[in-house]
Design an enzyme around this catalytic site. Sequence first.
Site, mmCIF file in Angstrom:
data_model
loop_
_atom_site.group_PDB
_atom_site.id
_atom_site.type_symbol
_atom_site.label_atom_id
_atom_site.label_comp_id
_atom_site.label_asym_id
_atom_site.label_seq_id
_atom_site.Cartn_x
_atom_site.Cartn_y
_atom_site.Cartn_z
ATOM 1 N N TRP A 106 0.837 -1.210 0.000
ATOM 2 C CA TRP A 106 0.000 0.000 0.000
ATOM 3 C C TRP A 106 0.866 1.252 0.000
ATOM 4 O O TRP A 106 0.583 2.209 -0.715
ATOM 5 C CB TRP A 106 -0.966 -0.005 1.193
ATOM 6 N N ASP A 173 -2.055 6.599 6.096
ATOM 7 C CA ASP A 173 -3.062 5.662 5.607
ATOM 8 C C ASP A 173 -3.350 4.721 6.775
ATOM 9 O O ASP A 173 -2.536 3.863 7.096
ATOM 10 C CB ASP A 173 -2.500 4.901 4.399
ATOM 11 N N LYS A 197 -12.186 -2.134 6.534
ATOM 12 C CA LYS A 197 -11.358 -2.959 7.411
ATOM 13 C C LYS A 197 -11.832 -2.854 8.863
ATOM 14 O O LYS A 197 -11.941 -3.850 9.550
ATOM 15 C CB LYS A 197 -9.888 -2.530 7.332
HETATM 16 C C1 LIG Z 1 -7.228 -2.112 1.929
HETATM 17 C C2 LIG Z 1 -6.210 -1.059 2.006
HETATM 18 C C3 LIG Z 1 -6.105 -0.050 1.045
HETATM 19 C C4 LIG Z 1 -6.970 -0.011 -0.189
HETATM 20 O O1 LIG Z 1 -8.225 0.395 0.113
HETATM 21 P P1 LIG Z 1 -9.345 0.610 -1.026
HETATM 22 O O2 LIG Z 1 -10.458 1.190 -0.246
HETATM 23 O O3 LIG Z 1 -9.614 -0.750 -1.595
HETATM 24 O O4 LIG Z 1 -8.794 1.513 -2.050
HETATM 25 C C5 LIG Z 1 -5.161 0.933 1.217
HETATM 26 N N1 LIG Z 1 -4.347 0.931 2.292
HETATM 27 C C6 LIG Z 1 -4.412 -0.024 3.240
HETATM 28 C C7 LIG Z 1 -3.497 0.041 4.422
HETATM 29 C C8 LIG Z 1 -5.346 -1.045 3.132
HETATM 30 O O5 LIG Z 1 -5.409 -2.000 4.076
#
Ligand SMILES: *Cc1c(COP(=O)(O)O)cnc(C)c1O
Length: 361
Positions: A106, A173, A197
Amino acid sequence: MVETTIKKHNFSAGPAILPQSVFEEAAQAVLDFNGSGLSILEISHRSKNFDAVAIEAEALVRKIGGFDDSYAVLFLSGGASSQFFMAPMNLLGENEKAAYLDTGSWSSKAIKEAKLYGNVDVIASSKADNYTHIPKKFQVPDDAVYLHLTSNNTIFGTQYHEFPETKVPIIADMSSDMFSRPFDANKFGLIYAGAQKNLGPAGVTLVIVKKDWLGRTGRKLPSMLDYRTHVDGGSMYNTPPVFPIYVLMLTLRWLKNLGGLTAIEKHNQAKAKILYDEIDSNPLFKGTVAKEDRSLMNVCFLPVNPDHEALFLDACKKAEISGVKGHRSVGGFRASIYNAMPQDSVQLLVDVMQDFAVKHG
Ligand SMILES: *Cc1c(COP(=O)(O)O)cnc(C)c1O
């Protein structure tokens, strides 16, 4: 009510488990939202009913996370992946520099997008070790506009247990550990998290951004990609993801009633401890990452004997455990134990591991 099949123990990395009470309330709201005679799926985002949801959702984010009025709270579409470009597009000037920490897939994607907008300084990376640890030795240049990091690495199972001390604001993030533990809001200029998540269903991304930071580059932006549009429009410039925002609000209500971040952290630490203790003591399994960087959310482990992989997944299946197959870039197993995962389910997984060792050791 519709009959449901037996409820499985869902260890999936995302979309992921939510509190059972939230599933039930959300199901009810699909049929009749707050006794309005309308489904949550058919009400206007400009209706009074939904307005109350949006207001409560924002208030819960502020209360739980400790964000004051200098931050805007936005509910956007496009996933965390859109924030990879939206953040630098809004905040990083063409001739400016941003520092990035590379701790997994990511982070790498965020780095790739940021390079479209300015100078990207990758100040540390654990890529050479297949991202099995969090880099500790690095210097954040004072002239960087921000430091970007991924607080929890969903795929590789590592997590920052302390955020770096820097003079520049952090962009994080937090998709896979948002609101799983207390943190100091003031360190962050921007936080983003795809809801699926730890916060709600797929379809909404929570973005929290320092208002006085916006517009700093002078770059011309399409309205939908300019944070200011959504700040000014209260996340309702266009039709927001009504149902995902509603379910996120229910999940945050649940979290607040539980005691907020201090309470959930205890719960998350206890769950992770019983699982990591089992991984460390069971001769048939081994952890994949440096102990001090182990994620409390995504627990990655391997079978000592590769032939055991399919056998163990089969044992999990028999116990109604789902979603423990590891990501292809790590292999083995990954048990995601987000906020809503009950300790009993983690204990069940531990029991299956112990039973497996008796049968196959
Ligand atoms: C799942 C995830 C993403 C991607 O998220 P989307 O909503 O599918 O774009 C980005 N960063 C992390 C840390 C993730 O776990």
